[in-house]
Design a protein around this motif. Structure first.
Motif, PDB file in Angstrom:
ATOM      1  N   TYR A 276       0.828  -1.105  -0.041  1.00 32.01           N
ATOM      2  CA  TYR A 276       0.177   0.066  -0.117  1.00 32.01           C
ATOM      3  C   TYR A 276       0.834   1.072  -0.055  1.00 32.01           C
ATOM      4  O   TYR A 276       0.611   2.139  -0.658  1.00 32.01           O
ATOM      5  N   ALA A 277       1.785   1.221   0.912  1.00 30.86           N
ATOM      6  CA  ALA A 277       2.886   2.474   0.768  1.00 30.86           C
ATOM      7  C   ALA A 277       4.188   1.944   0.999  1.00 30.86           C
ATOM      8  O   ALA A 277       4.350   0.860   1.608  1.00 30.86           O
ATOM      9  N   ILE A 278       5.142   2.950   0.561  1.00 30.55           N
ATOM     10  CA  ILE A 278       6.746   2.684   1.083  1.00 30.55           C
ATOM     11  C   ILE A 278       7.184   3.691   1.514  1.00 30.55           C
ATOM     12  O   ILE A 278       7.033   5.012   0.831  1.00 30.55           O
ATOM     13  N   VAL A 279       7.806   3.806   2.782  1.00 26.71           N
ATOM     14  CA  VAL A 279       8.352   4.653   3.382  1.00 26.71           C
ATOM     15  C   VAL A 279       9.825   4.668   3.123  1.00 26.71           C
ATOM     16  O   VAL A 279      10.676   3.566   3.641  1.00 26.71           O
ATOM     17  N   ALA A 280      10.475   5.658   2.388  1.00 29.83           N
ATOM     18  CA  ALA A 280      11.874   5.545   1.860  1.00 29.83           C
ATOM     19  C   ALA A 280      12.623   6.274   2.906  1.00 29.83           C
ATOM     20  O   ALA A 280      12.809   7.362   2.893  1.00 29.83           O
ATOM     21  N   THR A 281      13.680   5.570   3.673  1.00 33.92           N
ATOM     22  CA  THR A 281      14.386   6.173   4.659  1.00 33.92           C
ATOM     23  C   THR A 281      15.751   6.213   3.874  1.00 33.92           C
ATOM     24  O   THR A 281      15.837   5.807   2.762  1.00 33.92           O
ATOM     25  N   GLY A 282      16.723   6.623   4.793  1.00 34.20           N
ATOM     26  CA  GLY A 282      18.115   7.129   4.281  1.00 34.20           C
ATOM     27  C   GLY A 282      18.888   5.937   4.863  1.00 34.20           C
ATOM     28  O   GLY A 282      20.239   6.164   4.692  1.00 34.20           O
ATOM     29  N   GLU A 283      18.263   5.160   5.672  1.00 35.04           N
ATOM     30  CA  GLU A 283      19.100   4.051   6.125  1.00 35.04           C
ATOM     31  C   GLU A 283      20.225   3.346   5.541  1.00 35.04           C
ATOM     32  O   GLU A 283      20.065   3.150   4.258  1.00 35.04           O
ATOM     33  N   LYS A 284      21.403   3.202   6.228  1.00 31.78           N
ATOM     34  CA  LYS A 284      22.695   2.687   5.514  1.00 31.78           C
ATOM     35  C   LYS A 284      23.047   1.249   5.529  1.00 31.78           C
ATOM     36  O   LYS A 284      23.989   0.738   4.822  1.00 31.78           O
ATOM     37  N   ALA A 285      22.314   0.834   6.390  1.00 29.82           N
ATOM     38  CA  ALA A 285      22.729  -0.831   6.794  1.00 29.82           C
ATOM     39  C   ALA A 285      22.196  -1.595   5.517  1.00 29.82           C
ATOM     40  O   ALA A 285      21.411  -1.225   4.897  1.00 29.82           O
ATOM     41  N   LEU A 286      23.070  -2.754   5.251  1.00 25.94           N
ATOM     42  CA  LEU A 286      22.571  -3.647   4.196  1.00 25.94           C
ATOM     43  C   LEU A 286      21.527  -4.446   4.911  1.00 25.94           C
ATOM     44  O   LEU A 286      21.352  -4.930   6.051  1.00 25.94           O
ATOM     45  N   TYR A 287      20.715  -5.017   3.802  1.00 29.59           N
ATOM     46  CA  TYR A 287      19.382  -5.735   3.997  1.00 29.59           C
ATOM     47  C   TYR A 287      18.558  -5.253   4.973  1.00 29.59           C
ATOM     48  O   TYR A 287      18.203  -6.074   5.948  1.00 29.59           O
ATOM     49  N   ALA A 288      18.295  -3.966   5.040  1.00 31.76           N
ATOM     50  CA  ALA A 288      17.530  -3.382   5.895  1.00 31.76           C
ATOM     51  C   ALA A 288      16.063  -3.164   5.670  1.00 31.76           C
ATOM     52  O   ALA A 288      15.530  -2.559   6.432  1.00 31.76           O
ATOM     53  N   ASN A 289      15.766  -3.554   4.517  1.00 31.93           N
ATOM     54  CA  ASN A 289      14.399  -3.217   4.118  1.00 31.93           C
ATOM     55  C   ASN A 289      13.482  -4.025   5.003  1.00 31.93           C
ATOM     56  O   ASN A 289      13.777  -5.261   5.371  1.00 31.93           O
ATOM     57  N   ILE A 290      12.349  -3.774   5.247  1.00 28.94           N
ATOM     58  CA  ILE A 290      11.273  -4.516   6.411  1.00 28.94           C
ATOM     59  C   ILE A 290      10.055  -4.080   5.893  1.00 28.94           C
ATOM     60  O   ILE A 290       9.520  -2.975   5.525  1.00 28.94           O
ATOM     61  N   MET A 291       9.047  -5.284   5.709  1.00 25.37           N
ATOM     62  CA  MET A 291       7.508  -5.211   5.297  1.00 25.37           C
ATOM     63  C   MET A 291       6.846  -5.443   6.517  1.00 25.37           C
ATOM     64  O   MET A 291       7.011  -6.487   7.310  1.00 25.37           O
ATOM     65  N   LEU A 292       5.890  -4.664   6.721  1.00 23.94           N
ATOM     66  CA  LEU A 292       4.823  -4.825   7.872  1.00 23.94           C
ATOM     67  C   LEU A 292       3.375  -4.915   7.466  1.00 23.94           C
ATOM     68  O   LEU A 292       3.012  -4.278   6.443  1.00 23.94           O
ATOM     69  N   GLN A 293       2.744  -5.943   8.178  1.00 18.10           N
ATOM     70  CA  GLN A 293       1.296  -6.219   7.629  1.00 18.10           C
ATOM     71  C   GLN A 293       0.349  -5.743   8.798  1.00 18.10           C
ATOM     72  O   GLN A 293       0.393  -5.990   9.898  1.00 18.10           O
ATOM     73  N   LYS A 294      -0.638  -4.991   8.379  1.00 20.28           N
ATOM     74  CA  LYS A 294      -1.492  -4.167   9.444  1.00 20.28           C
ATOM     75  C   LYS A 294      -2.343  -5.108  10.045  1.00 20.28           C
ATOM     76  O   LYS A 294      -3.291  -6.229   9.318  1.00 20.28           O
ATOM     77  N   GLY A 295      -2.539  -5.087  11.274  1.00 14.58           N
ATOM     78  CA  GLY A 295      -3.492  -5.978  11.788  1.00 14.58           C
ATOM     79  C   GLY A 295      -4.895  -5.222  12.418  1.00 14.58           C
ATOM     80  O   GLY A 295      -5.327  -4.194  11.766  1.00 14.58           O
ATOM     81  N   VAL A 296      -5.605  -5.539  13.116  1.00 12.47           N
ATOM     82  CA  VAL A 296      -7.097  -5.357  13.283  1.00 12.47           C
ATOM     83  C   VAL A 296      -6.994  -4.248  14.867  1.00 12.47           C
ATOM     84  O   VAL A 296      -5.864  -4.710  15.542  1.00 12.47           O
TER      85      VAL A 296
END
Lengths: 144, 144, 144, 144, 144, 144, 144, 144, 144, 144
Positions: free
Chosen positions: J123-143
């Motif tokens: 639904y959305a992508i929050v683009a940070t400036g994070e420099k660490a490798l393999y740092a992408n993370i995906m969250l699924q919203k609950g109720v």
């Protein structure tokens, strides 16, 4: 179309009538009124091919007239010296009477150019194809 | 409004009729037709409060029917088993006869769901408030 | 294109002419008129490559001139001291005569800078490629 | 208008011709071509009231034809059995000859429905008011 | 790119030059000019990386200077007390001479803040990356 | 607000309900339904802070249910193995009974993922803040 | 919906409250307030069907009142001679007391037409369906 | 992100800094500044969660301060009678010194309401989440 | 313009280069490349009047090439049988060597139509006025 | 900024988190992730200059993780053969544990290209400036 709501009211017109508030004004204009230029800062809704009476009648079924002012309805005064007859005004008053107990007493007149000035600040202009002369009419919304 | 052009044709409808070309199709829909959802890829022009006959009559005064196909006009076929009468079709054929020498011979039928598929690819849909059943009609533009 | 309507009128121009009302003004400008900057608050319709006469002639077939004013048509006055000839004005008057019984009597003049000021408040400007000098013309719409 | 550029080319048409690149295609359509529906994914530029020849002539003064293909110009083939004459094609070939040394040899034909398919993927469609039959023409841009 | 038109003129710049009319003004600004804020009501066209001379030279090949005024070209006057040299002005005058018989006589000066005020009402601003000082130049369009 | 129309219906919701036609579907979703992502091709109307029952009740006062299908109303089936109670369904059926003589018989069920697929093609989604589980409901519009 | 944030705050309302800064003003209007016309230069957020108290209570849980002014909250003064009671004001004061230690002391009054003038320059107007009279309320944001 | 450019500068902020010209002003505001309402005619760029110093430091690495004025940097003066300390100003001056040889001498003060008036005409406002008081800072761009 | 950033990079180009991420591709096209049609789903940035080398050189000062693939740079292969020389490729390799230690080894070739397919899915196309043949070049962004 | 809501959450990010529903997915990407191209059909929110941990921590204070799936949080699996360390994953798990009782058990892995495919439908992508490798993370919203 919806149950209990006159079918002549388009979805957009219904939305506009609903979002108007106390003291907002609506012009129902005849077929020659310069609705688009007068309504540059307003919402213009086209009802080509319809007369003012059927639109007025439908609108007043859902739209309350302002009870805080003497004349929530205003017509464009006949220009001095003009001998034109305005029988459509009687039709208007009959329609108003059906929906507002004040009837014809709720109807005032505004001099032509003052009417234009008021029209320029109206919330919306409904552009009909009405062919009668001096047929423009302005309504001020009341409270629910 | 313009001289010699039916006043029921709104400025936008006039523009759309004019910009259509040979073989483009136009649907004039009745009041219950899902014009907005069928017309997601088309231009939808609202004519709330009008019947199909007066719109059809006005359109055909300026809009030529395609003479390269047998049926430039198409109606939505009555569903098998449905015993409804469709007297409005006769009205349509009379109006067509006034503007096209082929008259009723220019009118074909399309099965209901095929009609929907055609409507989805029409250039424009004119949404009227027509109350008659099976009153949707599709026109294919001819050459000038 | 539509039956009975001059083909030179584009769909958008037809729409604009139709939506104009009583007393709205339209400028048909020549090829050097600064139509885009004068028309920042107006609708600008480009008719590159056409002269004013053929556009004027087509417009007047559907567009009524105002009968409530003496000069519903206005030309840009020749600047004092300028000895230019304006033969195109005669062409304009002939075209007007074909469509309005007042003929040349319906045509007035406006001083150049006053003309510019009027143009800035016109409803629309039709930008032609007319090469004649002093060829700009302003029309005021009448009633149907 | 600009010095040395045909005045019939509108500002927008000039921009479109300029931004096209090698192998992009442009359709100049006649007055009955369904330019708006064919051009849903293209840029449609209206030149109502003009014929194809004067537009073609002006365009070819600034627009190079593709020299990497045999037929950078294509006409819509006459339908089998149709006995229509297409004298306008000779006019087109004369105009092409003035601007491209290959002359008529640069002109090919495309079957009618294949032509429509090509038109749907053209970069732009110039909609003229041309009245001649089979007058649509497609140009493929070359390199500068 | 188009035949006979300088390739440095982008499609959008070409369109803007073409749609300008008699007396409309165009600013070609240097790399430090606040083009976006001065041009809030204008069309701003970016030509980053180019100097003013090559842009000016290309524009004057298609853009006529106004012959009805003494100074259709204006430069920003050096501030009193400022001893800066402005050799680029000579380059400008040479370029103008190539395209307008009046040459340097067509060039005037405007005081710095008056220049800013004029720039705010220009039709368009072409923002170059020119590094020379006092390099802004304003052109007034003539007739074709 | 308008006379005789429930005040909870926003101007935009009223417009959407009015422009829907025969067989168009509307989802009234609970507070956790992914209305924005499901409704990417639909119109999403937010009614945060309201429960489904008050919205459903207001909508059914003006919105006719389809009488040509058995189940113009559909609920999202409880997942196999899920022992959740759905008392809000009874509330829904009571509200439907007030406005449609078929009452609970007009209500069907759709398996969860099929419900999602249907929701993706609905005309509009009304996003409430309803906290009850399995509270999503889909309505199919009938004829007037 | 989000954890710890009142569900009645729509995503857009939350965004607007968050982007407001010190001294920006927010109007929560009753159901008859002409929110759309007063808010032509503001952001109008519809909360049809809700009363002012529940919206006010939710907003004040996240929105700080200005501590640099005496009256960060203002009500619309009763018109002289009007004997209407305004019990909802006590409800407002109770809600304010829960979120701001100043309680009722933070609440001022503004004469009716001055209130309208202030409303026209507010950052946002939240249009509720509140039925109580004199129920409009204006909040000024403080610092975090 | 790009080589040699501070990663804290977002793509849009980089674009805005680049398109600004000589004498355009930029406000870096603290977390309580009403950036959206002050910046109605400006470009507002959100940098929520960042302090002013890290943004200022990054901006000054690419953004030259105006050398034609004494104070290309301005702070919001402490209100008379306010005894607040403003240690963040020293941080600002240290950052400026790193990038401009004038250091603290380049920094002026503007009275609070005059600062607001200037902010309303700035080219852009960068809205940080800075928590220090009197932390707003205005930069005037110099030449490259 | 900004300190330390090549002035040929326009504000918009800088923004686009900055917002691209690892593995996004950028095409720098020559003056005859159909950039607008190839780039219908991409961002097209016009650099009319510039050659590819100066743009490439400026871009590589801020834009890292992908080190995770063998050929982060790709050229359009000469068509079989075509004897054209491509001296500009050497210029490209020299520029690359200045900014990436792999130098010419980082450069691959893609067959002409495969190159077109890749270009259609690029993130952006920079349209130059480069006149050399086979001068299109595609860059793949690396990590910072 | 708002009371009780982390200041690092921008108004727009807050809106997006709030309008997401059960099972919608959100990607928080590192500084090299091609957020704009992956997110062509999503909402992209820039958080340049921030690391993933501070954004993740703020988001989880208001955003519930899905309890109906085993792994509402997913990381991008290290490519086979890659010996990189991913210490930031431990930071993520600590943050998750603070807000969700399942802690590290709620975290799964997705193979790199499958992760990309999922990201394209988020639904959305929050683009940070994070420099660490393999740092992408995906969250699924609950109720809620």
């Amino acid at each position: 179309m919806l149950k209990g709501i006159p079918a002549i009211l388009s979805p957009e017109l219904l939305k506009v009538l609903c979002e108007m508030g106390h003291s907002d004004r609506l012009v129902i204009s005849d077929g020659n009124f310069p609705a688009e230029s007068m309504g540059k800062d307003a919402i213009v809704i086209r009802c080509d091919g319809h007369g003012v009476p059927e639109i007025l009648d439908a609108i007043l079924q859902v739209f309350p007239l302002d009870t805080y002012v003497d004349h929530p309805v205003n017509l464009m005064e006949v220009m001095p010296g003009d001998t034109v007859e305005t029988p459509i005004w009687d039709t208007y008053k009959d329609i108003i009477k059906k929906n507002d107990s004040r009837g014809a007493a709720a109807v005032g007149n505004i001099e032509r150019f003052a009417f234009y000035d008021e029209a320029r600040t109206a919330y919306a202009i409904v552009a009909t194809g009405e062919k009668a002369l001096y047929a423009n009419i302005m309504l001020q919304k009341g409270v629910i």
